[in-house]
Structure formats: structure tokens, C-alpha cells
Scaffold this motif. Structure first.
Motif, mmCIF file in Angstrom:
data_model
loop_
_atom_site.group_PDB
_atom_site.id
_atom_site.type_symbol
_atom_site.label_atom_id
_atom_site.label_comp_id
_atom_site.label_asym_id
_atom_site.label_seq_id
_atom_site.Cartn_x
_atom_site.Cartn_y
_atom_site.Cartn_z
ATOM 1 N N ALA A 20 0.578 -1.205 0.321
ATOM 2 C CA ALA A 20 0.007 0.032 -0.164
ATOM 3 C C ALA A 20 0.586 1.182 0.194
ATOM 4 C CB ALA A 20 -0.739 0.236 1.319
ATOM 5 N N SER A 21 2.423 1.467 1.135
ATOM 6 C CA SER A 21 3.136 2.828 0.553
ATOM 7 C C SER A 21 3.417 2.283 -0.313
ATOM 8 C CB SER A 21 3.487 2.218 1.870
ATOM 9 O OG SER A 21 4.286 1.118 1.987
ATOM 10 N N GLY A 22 4.207 1.268 -1.171
ATOM 11 C CA GLY A 22 4.433 1.191 -1.890
ATOM 12 C C GLY A 22 6.389 1.443 -1.554
ATOM 13 N N SER A 23 6.493 1.448 -0.630
ATOM 14 C CA SER A 23 8.093 2.019 -0.292
ATOM 15 C C SER A 23 9.174 1.081 -0.265
ATOM 16 C CB SER A 23 7.191 1.147 1.723
ATOM 17 O OG SER A 23 7.217 -0.105 1.682
ATOM 18 N N THR A 24 9.274 0.134 -1.438
ATOM 19 C CA THR A 24 10.725 0.182 -2.282
ATOM 20 C C THR A 24 11.409 1.046 -2.285
ATOM 21 O OG1 THR A 24 9.688 -0.432 -4.147
ATOM 22 C CG2 THR A 24 8.922 -2.096 -2.927
ATOM 23 N N GLU A 25 12.729 0.612 -1.994
ATOM 24 C CA GLU A 25 14.302 1.480 -2.276
ATOM 25 C C GLU A 25 13.274 3.170 -3.723
ATOM 26 O OE1 GLU A 25 18.598 2.225 -1.976
ATOM 27 O OE2 GLU A 25 17.837 -0.042 -2.336
ATOM 28 N N ASP A 26 12.972 1.775 -5.319
ATOM 29 C CA ASP A 26 13.161 3.163 -5.719
ATOM 30 C C ASP A 26 12.348 3.220 -6.304
ATOM 31 O OD1 ASP A 26 12.480 -0.291 -7.015
ATOM 32 O OD2 ASP A 26 11.957 0.606 -8.072
ATOM 33 N N THR A 27 10.701 3.320 -5.863
ATOM 34 C CA THR A 27 9.445 3.891 -5.780
ATOM 35 C C THR A 27 9.843 5.178 -4.854
ATOM 36 O OG1 THR A 27 8.661 2.347 -6.111
ATOM 37 C CG2 THR A 27 7.219 3.910 -5.018
ATOM 38 N N ARG A 28 10.619 5.263 -3.660
ATOM 39 C CA ARG A 28 10.837 6.045 -2.569
ATOM 40 C C ARG A 28 11.680 7.556 -3.091
ATOM 41 N NH1 ARG A 28 11.604 2.224 1.124
ATOM 42 N NH2 ARG A 28 13.824 2.385 1.580
ATOM 43 N N ALA A 29 12.769 6.943 -4.068
ATOM 44 C CA ALA A 29 14.044 7.393 -4.907
ATOM 45 C C ALA A 29 13.304 8.167 -6.034
ATOM 46 C CB ALA A 29 15.082 6.415 -5.340
ATOM 47 N N TRP A 30 12.298 7.691 -6.568
ATOM 48 C CA TRP A 30 11.987 7.941 -7.751
ATOM 49 C C TRP A 30 10.874 9.762 -7.163
ATOM 50 C CZ3 TRP A 30 12.198 8.273 -13.264
ATOM 51 C CH2 TRP A 30 11.575 8.773 -13.848
ATOM 52 N N THR A 98 14.584 16.681 -18.094
ATOM 53 C CA THR A 98 14.371 15.056 -17.094
ATOM 54 C C THR A 98 12.888 14.419 -17.285
ATOM 55 O OG1 THR A 98 13.716 16.277 -14.913
ATOM 56 C CG2 THR A 98 16.524 16.809 -15.633
ATOM 57 N N PRO A 99 13.198 13.094 -17.042
ATOM 58 C CA PRO A 99 11.472 12.055 -16.749
ATOM 59 C C PRO A 99 10.911 12.884 -15.475
ATOM 60 C CG PRO A 99 13.679 11.411 -15.785
ATOM 61 C CD PRO A 99 14.743 12.716 -16.231
ATOM 62 N N PHE A 100 11.292 14.267 -15.258
ATOM 63 C CA PHE A 100 10.365 14.711 -13.689
ATOM 64 C C PHE A 100 9.829 15.423 -14.621
ATOM 65 C CE2 PHE A 100 13.817 12.343 -12.331
ATOM 66 C CZ PHE A 100 13.240 11.668 -11.649
ATOM 67 N N TYR A 163 19.938 8.593 -13.554
ATOM 68 C CA TYR A 163 20.834 8.099 -12.384
ATOM 69 C C TYR A 163 20.813 8.902 -11.410
ATOM 70 C CZ TYR A 163 23.500 5.725 -15.447
ATOM 71 O OH TYR A 163 24.223 5.396 -16.954
ATOM 72 N N ILE A 164 19.960 8.065 -10.127
ATOM 73 C CA ILE A 164 19.279 9.028 -8.662
ATOM 74 C C ILE A 164 20.267 8.598 -7.666
ATOM 75 C CG2 ILE A 164 17.905 9.357 -7.411
ATOM 76 C CD1 ILE A 164 16.049 8.715 -10.205
ATOM 77 N N ASP A 165 21.064 9.615 -7.367
ATOM 78 C CA ASP A 165 21.666 9.138 -5.881
ATOM 79 C C ASP A 165 20.761 8.591 -4.939
ATOM 80 O OD1 ASP A 165 22.882 10.118 -3.317
ATOM 81 O OD2 ASP A 165 24.475 11.695 -3.766
#
Length: 247
Positions: A20-30, A98-100, A163-165
Motif C-alpha cells: 500500500a505504501s509503495g515503500s521500495t527503495e526505487d519507488t521512494r527515490a523516484w 528530465t523525466p520529471f 542516475y539518482i543518488d
């Protein structure tokens, strides 16, 4: 039996909460990188220095100093070979995609893993996008030619590897490929962009652009001369400009 039931319920609750929270590392970083990019989008480089190297090895140098007037108007003074910025102006006004970007029409992204960039551990995303050509120039209303799409889907002709820190979730680097651009028909343009954090904003610092341009080689029939080039550019002294956006 009761303890088993409680344990199963706890496991189910933990799994449900994670999804529910979508708390994977890549999701949070994005998510965080998107927020940082939004907060940085109204900053414009007031100093740009560029070296254009042609296929024959000839190098041309130029610098541009910008001034923000009343938060809406940009003026600039060019020192050096004006041909350098004449070419750069056909590509963008210094803006780096950027993709954002909020005005991206279509976005297909894939997380592809971790990679070290200059000692920084980065999460890497591969993104195919579709945008209108107006996005590259300040002051143009959204529209023009839509590229990067075919029959309502991205076609891979505009691709960004970002590439995201892994710690700060800011952009460290981008590798961008453009194909079949309206201003470079049937030719390819590539950019490698190194970002920096300046005064708590995430902005491009060094941009290497490689590509080709062509000019008509004959007045009487369709023969074109093609020239390859590389442009090394640095951007600095970023200033907040309320109306600086790309639609």
C-alpha cells in the motif's frame, strides 16, 4: 492455534502495508527525485560557457551571460564565436530535459539497478518519453510537433537514462538520446549531463552534446552536406526566475 492465527494476520498486515505504501527503495527515490526536480525547475543558468568541436578538429569557443529582468525577461550577452550559440539555440535555450518534467506527454520507465557514478551509488532508471518540441524553449506555449510517440505509445526515439543518488535522491547524471528531431531530421543527438546540487537545488553543471547538422549542398538538387560536432558546455550561477518554465 490462536498464536498461529495472530502470526498469520500480522504477516498479512505487514505485506499489505508494504504494498500500500509503495515503500521500495526505487519507488521512494523516484518520488523524491521528482519533488527535488520540481523545486529546481524555475532556476536558470545565468552563465554558460561552451566549446564547439567540429569533425575537422576545429574548436570554437563562446560564453553567454544572462540577466533576469522582472522575473520574466531574459537578456544575454555573447562573447566569442557567436556560431556556437547559433547552433545551441537550434537545440534548446540551455534547458535540459528530465523525466520529471510535468509537461511530458507519455512516460515509460524501468528501474534497471544500481551503478556507481564518480563514487556515488546510484539507482538507474531507463525512460522512454514523448514530448512536444516546444518544451525546449522558454516562452513557447505547449504544442508543435510531438516526438517520441507512435500511435499513442512511446517509440523509443526520446530516451533518458537517469542516475539518482541512493542517499540524497537527487539526479547525478543523465544520458539522453534523441532521434528524428524536428530540427535534426533523420539524424541523432546525444547528451551526457552531469548534475550538481547548488544552493539546495539540483541543476545541470556539465553537458556534453554530440550529433550532426546538415546544410543544403546544392542549390539545384537535393544534396546535403553533413557535419558532425561535439559541444562541451558548463552552466553556473543559477538564479530563481518565477516565470521560467517549459510547457
Amino acid at each position: 492455534m490462536k498464536k498461529v492465527i495472530i502470526s498469520v494476520l500480522m504477516v498479512c498486515l505487514m505485506v499489505t502495508t508494504a504494498f500500500a505504501s509503495g515503500s521500495t527503495e526505487d519507488t521512494r527515490a523516484w518520488f523524491d527525485a521528482n519533488k527535488i526536480a520540481d523545486e529546481s525547475s524555475n532556476y536558470v543558468a545565468t552563465n554558460r560557457e561552451a566549446t564547439l568541436t567540429l569533425q575537422n578538429g576545429k574548436a570554437l569557443e563562446a560564453a553567454a551571460a544572462y540577466r533576469v529582468i522582472n522575473g520574466a525577461l531574459l537578456t544575454r550577452t555573447i562573447d566569442g564565436q557567436e556560431n556556437v550559440f547559433a547552433l545551441l539555440d537550434t537545440l534548446s535555450d540551455g534547458y535540459v530535459l528530465t523525466p520529471f518534467e510535468d509537461d511530458i506527454i507519455l512516460l515509460d520507465k524501468n528501474y534497471i539497478g544500481l551503478e556507481n557514478v564518480g563514487g556515488i551509488q546510484c539507482l538507474v532508471f531507463d525512460c522512454d518519453i514523448a514530448v512536444y518540441d516546444s518544451i525546449f524553449f522558454y516562452g513557447k506555449e505547449q504544442g508543435g510537433e510531438l516526438f517520441g510517440a507512435d500511435e499513442g505509445e512511446t517509440d523509443g526515439s526520446v530516451n533518458i537514462k537517469v542516475y539518482i543518488d541512493s542517499q540524497t535522491h537527487s539526479i547525478v547524471k543523465e544520458e539522453i538520446t534523441y532521434e528524428d528531431l524536428p530540427f535534426l531530421t533523420d539524424l541523432e543527438l546525444k547528451q551526457e549531463v552531469i548534475f550538481t546540487n547548488s544552493n539546495n537545488i539540483n541543476v545541470p553543471e556539465r553537458i556534453t552534446t554530440t550529433g550532426s547538422f546538415r546544410v543544403r549542398g546544392s542549390k539545384n538538387f537535393a544534396v546535403y552536406d553533413v557535419y558532425s560536432f561535439e559541444i562541451e558546455e558548463t552552466q553556473s550561477n543559477f538564479e530563481y526566475m518565477k516565470q521560467y518554465d517549459h510547457e
